[in-house]
Write a protein that holds these residues in place. Structure first.
Motif, PDB file in Angstrom:
ATOM      1  N   THR A 132       0.725  -1.086  -0.115  1.00 23.29           N
ATOM      2  CA  THR A 132       0.083   0.219  -0.018  1.00 23.29           C
ATOM      3  C   THR A 132       0.758   1.153  -0.110  1.00 23.29           C
ATOM      4  N   CYS A 133       0.530   2.278  -0.772  1.00 22.16           N
ATOM      5  CA  CYS A 133       1.194   3.458  -0.756  1.00 22.16           C
ATOM      6  C   CYS A 133       0.980   4.326   0.499  1.00 22.16           C
ATOM      7  N   VAL A 134       1.894   4.769   1.265  1.00 26.80           N
ATOM      8  CA  VAL A 134       1.763   5.316   2.513  1.00 26.80           C
ATOM      9  C   VAL A 134       1.066   6.672   2.261  1.00 26.80           C
ATOM     10  N   ASP A 135       1.380   7.356   1.189  1.00 27.13           N
ATOM     11  CA  ASP A 135       0.700   8.613   1.031  1.00 27.13           C
ATOM     12  C   ASP A 135      -0.567   8.777   0.548  1.00 27.13           C
ATOM     13  N   CYS A 136      -0.827   7.824  -0.561  1.00 28.91           N
ATOM     14  CA  CYS A 136      -2.465   8.152  -1.280  1.00 28.91           C
ATOM     15  C   CYS A 136      -3.205   6.821  -1.093  1.00 28.91           C
ATOM     16  N   GLY A 137      -2.564   5.733  -0.434  1.00 32.33           N
ATOM     17  CA  GLY A 137      -3.344   4.439  -0.215  1.00 32.33           C
ATOM     18  C   GLY A 137      -3.614   3.831  -1.514  1.00 32.33           C
ATOM     19  N   SER A 138      -2.961   4.063  -2.691  1.00 33.41           N
ATOM     20  CA  SER A 138      -3.181   3.051  -3.905  1.00 33.41           C
ATOM     21  C   SER A 138      -2.698   1.875  -3.480  1.00 33.41           C
ATOM     22  N   ILE A 139      -3.048   0.687  -3.995  1.00 31.75           N
ATOM     23  CA  ILE A 139      -2.950  -0.609  -3.795  1.00 31.75           C
ATOM     24  C   ILE A 139      -2.169  -1.407  -4.712  1.00 31.75           C
ATOM     25  N   TYR A 140      -1.251  -1.981  -4.392  1.00 33.25           N
ATOM     26  CA  TYR A 140      -0.275  -2.876  -5.236  1.00 33.25           C
ATOM     27  C   TYR A 140      -0.501  -4.346  -4.725  1.00 33.25           C
ATOM     28  N   SER A 141       0.490  -5.145  -5.442  1.00 30.06           N
ATOM     29  CA  SER A 141       0.739  -6.395  -4.973  1.00 30.06           C
ATOM     30  C   SER A 141       2.160  -7.037  -5.418  1.00 30.06           C
ATOM     31  N   THR A 142       2.468  -8.014  -4.492  1.00 24.05           N
ATOM     32  CA  THR A 142       3.775  -8.505  -4.671  1.00 24.05           C
ATOM     33  C   THR A 142       4.060  -9.035  -6.203  1.00 24.05           C
ATOM     34  N   SER A 143       2.986  -9.443  -6.833  1.00 22.50           N
ATOM     35  CA  SER A 143       2.910  -9.749  -8.185  1.00 22.50           C
ATOM     36  C   SER A 143       2.612  -8.670  -9.229  1.00 22.50           C
ATOM     37  N   GLU A 144       2.000  -7.580  -8.698  1.00 25.59           N
ATOM     38  CA  GLU A 144       2.057  -6.439  -9.516  1.00 25.59           C
ATOM     39  C   GLU A 144       2.517  -5.129  -8.963  1.00 25.59           C
ATOM     40  N   PRO A 145       3.794  -5.123  -8.618  1.00 29.72           N
ATOM     41  CA  PRO A 145       4.358  -3.901  -8.087  1.00 29.72           C
ATOM     42  C   PRO A 145       4.248  -2.525  -8.890  1.00 29.72           C
ATOM     43  N   PRO A 146       4.458  -1.522  -8.091  1.00 29.48           N
ATOM     44  CA  PRO A 146       4.674  -0.307  -9.023  1.00 29.48           C
ATOM     45  C   PRO A 146       5.566  -0.493 -10.049  1.00 29.48           C
ATOM     46  N   VAL A 147       5.831   0.461 -11.167  1.00 31.56           N
ATOM     47  CA  VAL A 147       6.565   0.336 -12.139  1.00 31.56           C
ATOM     48  C   VAL A 147       8.176   0.548 -11.602  1.00 31.56           C
ATOM     49  N   GLN A 148       8.126   1.586 -10.903  1.00 33.47           N
ATOM     50  CA  GLN A 148       9.518   1.754 -10.000  1.00 33.47           C
ATOM     51  C   GLN A 148       9.243   1.281  -8.536  1.00 33.47           C
ATOM     52  N   ARG A 149       9.997   0.166  -8.372  1.00 28.93           N
ATOM     53  CA  ARG A 149      10.053  -0.507  -7.358  1.00 28.93           C
ATOM     54  C   ARG A 149      10.508   0.499  -6.097  1.00 28.93           C
ATOM     55  N   TRP A 150       9.981   0.710  -4.884  1.00 27.76           N
ATOM     56  CA  TRP A 150       8.523   0.416  -4.464  1.00 27.76           C
ATOM     57  C   TRP A 150       8.135   1.962  -4.396  1.00 27.76           C
ATOM     58  N   LEU A 151       8.028   2.643  -5.281  1.00 24.01           N
ATOM     59  CA  LEU A 151       7.331   4.180  -5.360  1.00 24.01           C
ATOM     60  C   LEU A 151       6.128   4.054  -6.186  1.00 24.01           C
ATOM     61  N   CYS A 152       5.267   4.747  -5.414  1.00 22.30           N
ATOM     62  CA  CYS A 152       3.892   4.684  -5.826  1.00 22.30           C
ATOM     63  C   CYS A 152       3.521   5.496  -7.560  1.00 22.30           C
ATOM     64  N   ASP A 153       3.220   4.608  -8.517  1.00 19.37           N
ATOM     65  CA  ASP A 153       2.601   4.952  -9.808  1.00 19.37           C
ATOM     66  C   ASP A 153       2.077   6.500  -9.700  1.00 19.37           C
ATOM     67  N   VAL A 154       1.005   6.673  -8.863  1.00 14.63           N
ATOM     68  CA  VAL A 154       0.236   7.724  -8.632  1.00 14.63           C
ATOM     69  C   VAL A 154       0.741   9.064  -7.955  1.00 14.63           C
ATOM     70  N   CYS A 155       1.451   8.763  -7.147  1.00 16.97           N
ATOM     71  CA  CYS A 155       2.004   9.952  -6.420  1.00 16.97           C
ATOM     72  C   CYS A 155       3.544   9.957  -5.982  1.00 16.97           C
ATOM     73  N   GLY A 156       4.185   8.824  -6.203  1.00 14.93           N
ATOM     74  CA  GLY A 156       5.436   8.806  -5.893  1.00 14.93           C
ATOM     75  C   GLY A 156       5.963   8.535  -4.573  1.00 14.93           C
ATOM     76  N   GLY A 157       4.728   8.142  -3.772  1.00 14.43           N
ATOM     77  CA  GLY A 157       4.932   7.754  -2.157  1.00 14.43           C
ATOM     78  C   GLY A 157       5.651   6.352  -2.140  1.00 14.43           C
ATOM     79  N   GLU A 158       5.916   6.088  -0.921  1.00 15.78           N
ATOM     80  CA  GLU A 158       6.633   4.959  -0.497  1.00 15.78           C
ATOM     81  C   GLU A 158       5.675   4.044  -0.580  1.00 15.78           C
ATOM     82  N   VAL A 159       5.761   2.857  -1.152  1.00 13.85           N
ATOM     83  CA  VAL A 159       4.939   1.603  -1.140  1.00 13.85           C
ATOM     84  C   VAL A 159       5.260   0.402  -0.126  1.00 13.85           C
ATOM     85  N   VAL A 160       4.642   0.112   0.728  1.00 14.92           N
ATOM     86  CA  VAL A 160       5.061  -0.957   1.947  1.00 14.92           C
ATOM     87  C   VAL A 160       4.021  -1.815   2.155  1.00 14.92           C
ATOM     88  N   GLN A 161       4.415  -2.655   3.122  1.00 15.71           N
ATOM     89  CA  GLN A 161       3.362  -3.660   3.312  1.00 15.71           C
ATOM     90  C   GLN A 161       2.740  -2.921   4.812  1.00 15.71           C
TER      91      GLN A 161
END
Ligand code: ADP
Length: 222
Positions: A132-161
């Motif tokens: 989950t993106c800590v900034d905007c809440g966008s959802i990803y999964s380990t099988s469908e990560p953001p394009v740039q690991r692990w930064l949110c495609d929508v806002c650039g926030g950190e994507v974490v568990q």
């Protein structure tokens, strides 16, 4: 398609509620009001509410009904929600909250309550791989990560568990769901508001079915 709608979206953890709510809020130009996202923002900012919520949230237990209802009530009185409507995600979660919500929206009743139905084994699978993106809440999964690991495609926030996406906290949340939230199905069935959608399909298919149902309900409201 006319803008504006008043919806509650129900579903187990991992049923894809968040993703559908974001898409519905764009489609109808209404705010997506997610109690989980609001609380996580409060925790990050360490507001008095965030400090109070943090430990309960990390274990997967529910927060007190009055506390959460005050937060939702305040948000629902903002202009975008009073004029256009809202998508409520993660609230209500108990019969007490649903009764409180009825009072809050007495003058602007819900069009319907969408129940995203997904079998428990599938949600468990989705939750352990959820990121989950800590900034905007966008959802990803380990099988469908953001394009740039692990930064949110929508806002650039950190994507974490999420801290409560551990096996133990997930079980506590699913138990809380069964105990507290499942009775809402009957609550809204009795009021003629419930629409159950098969949430085990792709996000596009789920959205299509949901929009069909919502359009029908909006027509019936006139
Ligand atoms: P979930 O993935 O469990 O649906 P949410 O992001 O909706 O998670 O909520 C995270 C946590 O925030 C919950 O486990 C609970 O502690 C708290 N919370 C969110 N909404 C509510 C609510 N309506 N009533 C009580 N607690 C809530």
């Amino acid at each position: 398609m006319a803008a504006g709608v008043r919806l509650v979206v129900l579903g187990k953890q991992g049923a894809g509620k968040g993703t559908q709510c974001v898409r519905l809020s764009h489609r109808y130009a209404v705010p997506h009001i997610s109690t989980g996202d609001m609380l996580r923002a409060a925790v990050r900012a360490q507001t008095p509410l965030g400090i109070e919520a943090e430990s309960l949230m990390s274990t997967g237990e529910l927060l007190p009904d009055e506390l959460i209802t005050r937060m939702v009530d305040e948000r629902l009185t903002e202009r975008d929600a009073t004029t256009r409507g809202f998508i409520l995600d993660g609230y209500p979660r108990t019969v007490v909250q649903a009764t409180m919500l009825e009072e809050i929206v007495a003058a602007r009743p819900l069009h319907c309550v969408v129940n995203l139905d997904v079998p428990t084994d599938l949600v468990l699978q989705r939750l352990v791989s959820r990121r989950t993106c800590v900034d905007c809440g966008s959802i990803y999964s380990t099988s469908e990560p953001p394009v740039q690991r692990w930064l949110c495609d929508v806002c650039g926030g950190e994507v974490v568990q999420r801290p409560d996406d551990t096996a133990e906290a997930i079980m506590t949340r699913l138990q809380a769901y069964e105990r507290e939230t499942l009775p809402l199905i009957d609550f809204y069935l009795e009021r003629g508001l419930l629409e159950t959608i098969d949430g085990s399909r792709t996000p596009d298919e789920v959205l299509k079915s949901t929009v069909e149902v919502v359009e029908r309900r909006k027509k019936e409201h006139g």
